[in-house]
Each structure stands twice: as C-alpha cells, then as structure tokens.
Design a protein around this motif. Structure first.
Motif, PDB file in Angstrom:
ATOM      1  N   CYS A  49       0.603  -5.303   1.841  1.00 41.48           N
ATOM      2  CA  CYS A  49       0.661  -6.684   2.333  1.00 41.48           C
ATOM      3  C   CYS A  49       1.903  -7.432   1.855  1.00 41.48           C
ATOM      4  CB  CYS A  49      -0.599  -7.422   1.891  1.00 41.48           C
ATOM      5  SG  CYS A  49      -0.752  -7.543   0.099  1.00 41.48           S
ATOM      6  N   CYS A  85      -0.101   0.538  -1.788  1.00 41.34           N
ATOM      7  CA  CYS A  85      -1.261  -0.189  -1.263  1.00 41.34           C
ATOM      8  C   CYS A  85      -2.474   0.726  -1.280  1.00 41.34           C
ATOM      9  CB  CYS A  85      -0.954  -0.617   0.166  1.00 41.34           C
ATOM     10  SG  CYS A  85      -2.355  -1.343   1.037  1.00 41.34           S
ATOM     11  N   CYS A 119      -1.028  -1.455  -6.033  1.00 34.79           N
ATOM     12  CA  CYS A 119      -2.488  -1.381  -6.061  1.00 34.79           C
ATOM     13  C   CYS A 119      -3.060   0.003  -6.312  1.00 34.79           C
ATOM     14  CB  CYS A 119      -3.058  -1.972  -4.769  1.00 34.79           C
ATOM     15  SG  CYS A 119      -2.914  -3.778  -4.744  1.00 34.79           S
TER      16      CYS A 119
HETATM   17 FE1  F3S Z   1      -2.064  -5.801  -0.633  1.00 33.74          FE
HETATM   18 FE2  F3S Z   1      -2.795  -3.320  -0.217  1.00 33.74          FE
HETATM   19 FE3  F3S Z   1      -2.993  -4.315  -2.599  1.00 33.74          FE
HETATM   20  S1  F3S Z   1      -3.133  -4.988   1.130  1.00 33.74           S
HETATM   21  S2  F3S Z   1      -3.354  -6.470  -2.283  1.00 33.74           S
HETATM   22  S3  F3S Z   1      -1.102  -4.011  -1.439  1.00 33.74           S
HETATM   23  S4  F3S Z   1      -4.437  -2.973  -1.644  1.00 33.74           S
END
Ligand code: F3S
Ligand code: SAH
Ligand code: SF4
Length: 477
Positions: A49, A85, A119
C-alpha cells in the motif's frame, strides 16, 4: 551465515498493544554510521500500500543521508531492500519470487547487502522461513524500526551475519526523518500509523501495530513545507484516517485537520483509507466546504451482506453504508466513489454474494479493488470453516468485476465533452505523443502533448473519449 537475532516477531505480542504511551522521536543518525554508504549504491523495491511507499521514501532518505546514491541498475545495487506486503498470499508469493532472482545476484557479488522489510517480516512464519531457507538475506526488519537501518547495515557488514530486528510492539512516531520523494508535485503525508479495527480477515493490525496519530502541528508543518517546495497535491495516509486523533484523546478530529490543511494553500487534498463506520459528518462537511479537498472518496465496503459484515467485524450494515454515502452525495453531488470488496469470505453463500452485487448497483461505485479472500495465519477468520470451492470464488470475482468495470466506464462517460483540470504527471506509458495526469475525481486522463515543462502543472483538458480505464481529451489552449 550466522544469525544475530536482535528481536524476533510475534503475532501474539502484536495483538496485545502493550505500548500505551507512544513517544514522538526526532530522527538523528549516529556519527559512526554517517558515511557508511559513501561510493555505494542502493535500490528499494516497494510492494503493497501507499503506507509502504511512504516508508520507502523515508528509507531512501536515510540511505542517501549516510552516503548511498540511488542505483540505476536496481538488481545490482550494493544495498537492495525489498519493502514487503503481507496482505494476501499472492502478494507474498511475488516477493519470494523476487528473492529467488536476488539469490543469483548475491552469488555474483557476495558483498551485496540484501534486506527485507515491511509487513512480511512481522509475521513469524515468514521470518522463520527466511532464517531457515534464505541464507543470502543479510538484514530483516519490520515496520517499526526503519530508523535503525544504518545500524542494521553496519552490523551486517561488520559481522558478516544475518541481522534480524523485528519489533512486535508499536514503534515510536518518527519525525524529521529525511525523505526522498518519488514525485515533485504529489506527496504522501502520513497522518497516523497502525490500525485498531481488527477486521477478522486482516493482518494489518498485527503488522502495523496500534493506531497512533502524528501531532496536527507536525502534519500542518509538513504540508506547508510541501507548498513552499511547489507541491500541488497531498494524499493523507492512514489505515483508518477517520480515526485520526482518537488515540491523542483530543476533541480535534480528521474533519478539523481537513479544514486546517485547506488553509495551507495546497491545491489538492486526497486521503486514504476511510472506514465507513468512522466517516463522520464533520469530514463530509469539510469535503463540501474546502475547495482543496477533492471530490473523490475511497470507502471500502468489503461485502454487501450483513451477516458477512458482522463476521468480518466491520461494525456497520448494508443500510448504514448506503445512508452514509447518500448523505455525502447530498453534500458533494458529483462525488466519485470507489471501494474495496472481498469475495469468498469463509462460507459466503451464493445469496450473500448476491447482496454484494446488489450493493454495488445501489452505490454506483466508479471503481473498486476486488479480491478473493486470502487466509492469513494468526487472524480470526483463518480458523473459520470454509466450504466454498476455489473455482466458485473465481467465478464470483469475475461476475463482480463485470459490474465494477461498467462502473469505471460510466464514471468516465459522465465527463464527456466537459473541461476538466488535470495535474500533469508526465508522458503516457503508451509513448505515442500523449501525456497524462489525474482529474479532481481521480480519473486518469490522456491528452496529446509533448511539452515536458507541463509536468507538475494544472492544465485544462476537454474530454473527447471515455474508456473503461481512462479518459482521452484535448489540451485547451
Ligand atoms: Fe500495506 Fe500490505 Fe502492510 S497493504 S499495511 S504493506 S500488509
Ligand atoms: N485499511 C484499509 C486498507 C486495508 S488493505 C481499509 O480498511 O480499507 C486493502 C484491502 O485489502 C482491504 O480493504 C481488503 O479489501 C483487502 N484485504 C485485506 N485483507 C485481505 C485478505 N485476507 N484477503 C483478501 N483481501 C484482503
Ligand atoms: Fe485491515 Fe480493517 Fe484495519 Fe483496514 S480497517 S487495515 S481492513 S483491519
């Protein structure tokens, strides 16, 4: 390679929210690290994101401050960081794939430092897999300690070991960190970090920690500085921007922030993501009153079925969602509304899926990110029984996308023959003498032009054609 485990992740600890008083820290770099990157290059690969994109800009800033320069050949840089992510299984699969490619590069250049951040490392499964099977990765760190990057690189160089530092309680609020922004006219501005919603399918509250808001003074200062640097647009970032300020215990809310930012002179304000339950009257009023707040709202609905919404822990119903957007459209009649939808949540019935289609038609979305539910270890939904066949889930996604794509198209058609303002991003990817940018309603617009001096400027474009994914127009003299 030897492992140095400074801190290891724990999803269980991440759920606890132990850290009650979260301090704001002002970034400084210790003298011993100040020039460790001299003569060396770096590259950052960013997934996920906008929160990750903003974090990558900070990491780039930190790396350049200690002497690194941005590599023109990303796969062969001296330091390569994958900012990852974990939102869905396929997001993670992609990253394992890129890591596979980097393994060969490391064999050619053993001095290369490979780092993985973001993440994925926050999940213990992923970090354990890295420790067991990805010997060529040098540093592993998460979402809460990017300010330690110089230290981690230094340790990895000096010890020739794999250095792991993944912290599972909330990080501090980091201010004054250097940033290298990707764009010179559009900027990300974090207003808060973390998420306290705990939607049952979602890993984010575990990987990003509890909600913590930046002070309004720091945010306003940042936007003022962006204005003075010539930026035209900011996108305010948070997993649930409508919860802004709640953790600070002040009366000051997201709506107040919009009014204050409107006064900074920034031309365009966008924000993402809003939560339907927390979207309040003041925010809607601000969207009506403030010229700089753009007439587009991304309001993830996830499902149109009340029982599914309940099991997702979304805390609103079909009817409440519709009533919020109806109110907002009274205030902002030309609003462009977009959303996120998940199909195939555990045991979603055909009828429940029909309710989602019904809502899609009623809400008249002009775009959506649509997903098949992906099981995330450690989340409550991961233990829910699910007898929906994979093939059925794919069929539902295909049907849903037909409705959504029709929404995209009509969202573009409504601007036919109108003159719209476009903030010019640059030459179109198609490369046929077209340039492109976005309108206030966040519609991608291409127009014939090769004047690169218009990048970052607002131009008037008359829309002559509307396609599903973009509009085409002519530059007005
Ligand atoms: Fe964003 Fe993916 Fe982490 S959507 S908050 S990078 S799990
Ligand atoms: N905080 C934002 C964004 C969260 S992630 C919000 O609440 O909207 C972006 C989107 O990914 C979510 O809106 C949801 O639609 C989707 N998503 C999150 N977890 C998922 C999962 N386990 N499987 C499939 N889609 C998921
Ligand atoms: Fe995930 Fe829900 Fe938080 Fe969005 S609001 S990040 S979907 S838990």
């Amino acid at each position: 390679m030897k492992n140095i485990k400074l801190a290891m992740p724990s999803l269980k600890d991440a759920r606890m929210r132990k850290n009650k008083n979260i301090p704001t820290i002002r970034y400084t770099v210790e003298t011993q690290y100040q020039s460790i990157g001299k003569g060396k290059t770096y590259a950052i690969f960013t997934y996920g994101c906008q929160g990750n994109e903003a974090d990558s800009e900070v990491m780039a800033g930190i790396l350049e401050q200690i002497g690194y320069t941005k590599s023109t050949d990303k796969m062969n840089a001296d330091v390569v960081i994958l900012n990852t992510c974990a939102i869905r299984e396929n997001a993670e699969q992609r990253i394992w794939g890129v890591l596979g490619q980097l393994k060969g590069k490391k064999r050619e250049n053993p001095d290369m430092i490979i780092g993985i951040s973001g993440c994925m490392p926050q999940e213990e499964n992923a970090t354990n897999k890295i420790l067991e099977s990805y010997d060529f990765i040098d540093i592993v760190f998460g979402t809460h300690n990017k300010q330690n990057l110089p230290k981690l690189i230094y340790e990895a160089y000096m010890t020739k070991s794999k250095v792991v530092e993944v912290i599972s309680s909330e990080g501090d609020i980091l201010e004054d960190a250097p940033k290298i922004r990707e764009s010179h006219h559009k900027a990300w501005v974090n207003i808060m970090y973390g998420c306290d919603e705990f939607c049952t399918y979602c890993i984010v509250p575990y990987t990003r920690g509890r909600e913590r808001s930046r002070s309004k003074e720091d945010i306003i200062e940042e936007v003022k500085e962006l204005v003075s640097l010539g930026y035209s647009e900011v996108t305010l970032l948070g997993q649930n921007v409508n919860a802004y300020g709640k953790d600070l215990g002040l009366e000051y809310t997201f709506g107040d922030l919009l009014y204050d930012l409107d006064k900074t002179g920034i031309k365009r304000i966008r924000f993402t993501t809003s939560h339907p339950r927390d979207l309040d009257e003041k925010t809607m009023q601000a969207m009506h009153d403030c010229d700089s707040v753009m007439p587009h709202l991304h309001l993830p609905v996830q499902s149109g079925d009340n029982e599914i919404l309940k099991r997702m822990n979304r805390k609103y119903t079909y009817e409440e969602y519709i009533s919020k957007i109806t109110r907002l459209k009274e205030l902002v009649p030309d609003l462009a509304l977009t959303t996120d939808i998940i199909v195939g949540f555990p045991n979603e019935t055909a009828e429940q899926f029909q309710n989602t289609l019904k809502l899609v038609q009623e809400a008249k979305f002009e775009g959506a990110f649509t997903f098949i539910y992906s099981r995330r270890e450690g989340t409550p939904a991961a233990t829910m029984p699910d007898s929906v066949l994979e093939q059925e889930k794919h069929e539902r996604l295909n049907i849903l996308n037909k409705y959504i794509n029709a929404g995209y198209l009509s969202g573009h058609q409504r601007f036919l023959n109108q003159i719209v303002e476009v903030l010019v991003d640059g030459p179109s990817k198609s490369g046929d003498g077209m340039m492109c940018g976005y309108t206030p309603h966040l519609k991608l617009t291409h127009f014939k032009c090769n004047d690169l001096s218009l990048i970052g400027k607002m131009v008037k474009v008359k829309i002559t054609d509307a396609k599903t994914w973009f509009m085409i127009g002519e530059l007005c003299e």
